[in-house]
Design a protein around this motif. Structure first.
Motif, short mmCIF file in Angstrom:
data_model
loop_
_atom_site.label_atom_id
_atom_site.label_comp_id
_atom_site.label_asym_id
_atom_site.label_seq_id
_atom_site.Cartn_x
_atom_site.Cartn_y
_atom_site.Cartn_z
N GLY A 29 0.19 -55.72 11.41
CA GLY A 29 1.24 -56.34 10.61
C GLY A 29 2.50 -55.50 10.54
N GLY A 30 2.48 -54.32 11.19
CA GLY A 30 3.63 -53.43 11.17
C GLY A 30 4.70 -53.85 12.18
N THR A 31 5.81 -53.14 12.14
CA THR A 31 6.93 -53.44 13.04
C THR A 31 7.26 -52.24 13.91
OG1 THR A 31 8.57 -52.77 11.40
CG2 THR A 31 7.96 -55.10 11.43
N ILE A 32 7.87 -52.53 15.04
CA ILE A 32 8.36 -51.50 15.96
C ILE A 32 9.83 -51.79 16.20
CG2 ILE A 32 8.16 -50.56 18.30
CD1 ILE A 32 5.23 -51.61 18.26
N ALA A 33 10.68 -50.79 16.01
CA ALA A 33 12.13 -50.99 16.20
C ALA A 33 12.46 -51.04 17.68
CB ALA A 33 12.90 -49.86 15.52
N ILE A 34 13.16 -52.09 18.08
CA ILE A 34 13.65 -52.23 19.45
C ILE A 34 15.16 -52.19 19.34
CG2 ILE A 34 13.78 -53.74 21.48
CD1 ILE A 34 10.94 -52.81 20.96
N ASN A 35 15.78 -51.10 19.81
CA ASN A 35 17.23 -50.95 19.67
C ASN A 35 17.94 -50.78 21.01
OD1 ASN A 35 16.45 -48.38 20.27
ND2 ASN A 35 16.95 -47.53 18.26
N GLN A 36 17.23 -51.03 22.09
CA GLN A 36 17.80 -51.01 23.43
C GLN A 36 16.90 -51.85 24.33
OE1 GLN A 36 17.84 -46.91 24.56
NE2 GLN A 36 15.68 -46.82 25.03
N SER A 37 17.38 -52.22 25.50
CA SER A 37 16.56 -52.99 26.43
C SER A 37 15.37 -52.13 26.85
CB SER A 37 17.38 -53.40 27.65
OG SER A 37 18.41 -54.27 27.27
N GLN A 38 14.17 -52.67 26.69
CA GLN A 38 12.96 -51.93 27.04
C GLN A 38 11.76 -52.87 27.09
OE1 GLN A 38 12.95 -50.17 22.52
NE2 GLN A 38 12.82 -48.75 24.15
N THR A 39 10.66 -52.37 27.63
CA THR A 39 9.43 -53.14 27.72
C THR A 39 8.41 -52.56 26.76
OG1 THR A 39 9.85 -53.71 30.02
CG2 THR A 39 7.58 -53.90 29.26
N LEU A 40 7.91 -53.41 25.88
CA LEU A 40 6.88 -53.05 24.92
C LEU A 40 5.53 -53.47 25.49
CD1 LEU A 40 5.80 -52.36 22.01
CD2 LEU A 40 6.28 -54.74 21.45
N LYS A 41 4.57 -52.56 25.48
CA LYS A 41 3.20 -52.88 25.86
C LYS A 41 2.29 -52.40 24.75
CE LYS A 41 3.54 -53.06 30.86
NZ LYS A 41 2.88 -52.67 32.13
N ALA A 42 1.23 -53.17 24.47
CA ALA A 42 0.32 -52.81 23.38
C ALA A 42 -1.11 -53.21 23.73
CB ALA A 42 0.75 -53.49 22.09
N LEU A 43 -2.04 -52.48 23.14
CA LEU A 43 -3.46 -52.83 23.23
C LEU A 43 -4.12 -52.44 21.92
CD1 LEU A 43 -5.76 -50.37 23.74
CD2 LEU A 43 -4.51 -50.14 25.84
N ALA A 44 -5.25 -53.09 21.65
CA ALA A 44 -5.99 -52.82 20.42
C ALA A 44 -7.37 -52.30 20.79
CB ALA A 44 -6.10 -54.08 19.58
N THR A 45 -7.86 -51.36 19.98
CA THR A 45 -9.21 -50.84 20.17
C THR A 45 -9.92 -50.78 18.82
OG1 THR A 45 -8.58 -48.51 19.84
CG2 THR A 45 -8.47 -49.35 22.09
N LYS A 46 -11.23 -50.84 18.90
CA LYS A 46 -12.07 -50.67 17.71
C LYS A 46 -13.36 -50.03 18.17
CE LYS A 46 -14.15 -52.99 13.80
NZ LYS A 46 -14.33 -54.24 13.06
N ALA A 47 -13.82 -49.04 17.45
CA ALA A 47 -15.05 -48.34 17.81
C ALA A 47 -16.20 -49.33 17.98
CB ALA A 47 -15.40 -47.31 16.74
N GLY A 48 -16.94 -49.17 19.08
CA GLY A 48 -18.08 -50.02 19.35
C GLY A 48 -17.75 -51.33 20.04
N SER A 49 -16.46 -51.55 20.31
CA SER A 49 -16.02 -52.77 20.99
C SER A 49 -15.17 -52.40 22.20
CB SER A 49 -15.17 -53.63 20.05
OG SER A 49 -15.90 -54.02 18.92
#
Length: 70
Positions: A29-49
């Motif tokens: 639910g948090g935010t990431i500031a994007i203040n210039q042209s760029q590529t955002l990549k993300a992944l999620a992890t959880k122990a045991g999964s």
């Protein structure tokens, strides 16, 4: 940034590289500031999964088109 998996940790990068568990994190639910042209990549992890698929979004910031006035 959100993840439907309770307790998952979201890792991200802003330089187009694939995130790892050494990358910065953002809270669910948090935010990431994007203040210039760029590529955002993300992944999620959880122990045991397995890790999620990597999601990617390209942001292209450009100035507004100028307008003339008499």
């Amino acid at each position: 940034m959100t993840c439907a998996t309770t307790g998952a940790t979201i890792y991200y990068t802003l330089d187009g590289t694939t995130p790892t568990t050494s990358s910065p994190t953002v809270s669910n639910g948090g935010t990431i500031a994007i203040n210039q042209s760029q590529t955002l990549k993300a992944l999620a992890t959880k122990a045991g999964s397995p890790s999620s698929n990597v999601v990617s979004a390209a942001y292209v910031l450009k100035p507004y088109t100028p307008s003339a006035s008499p």
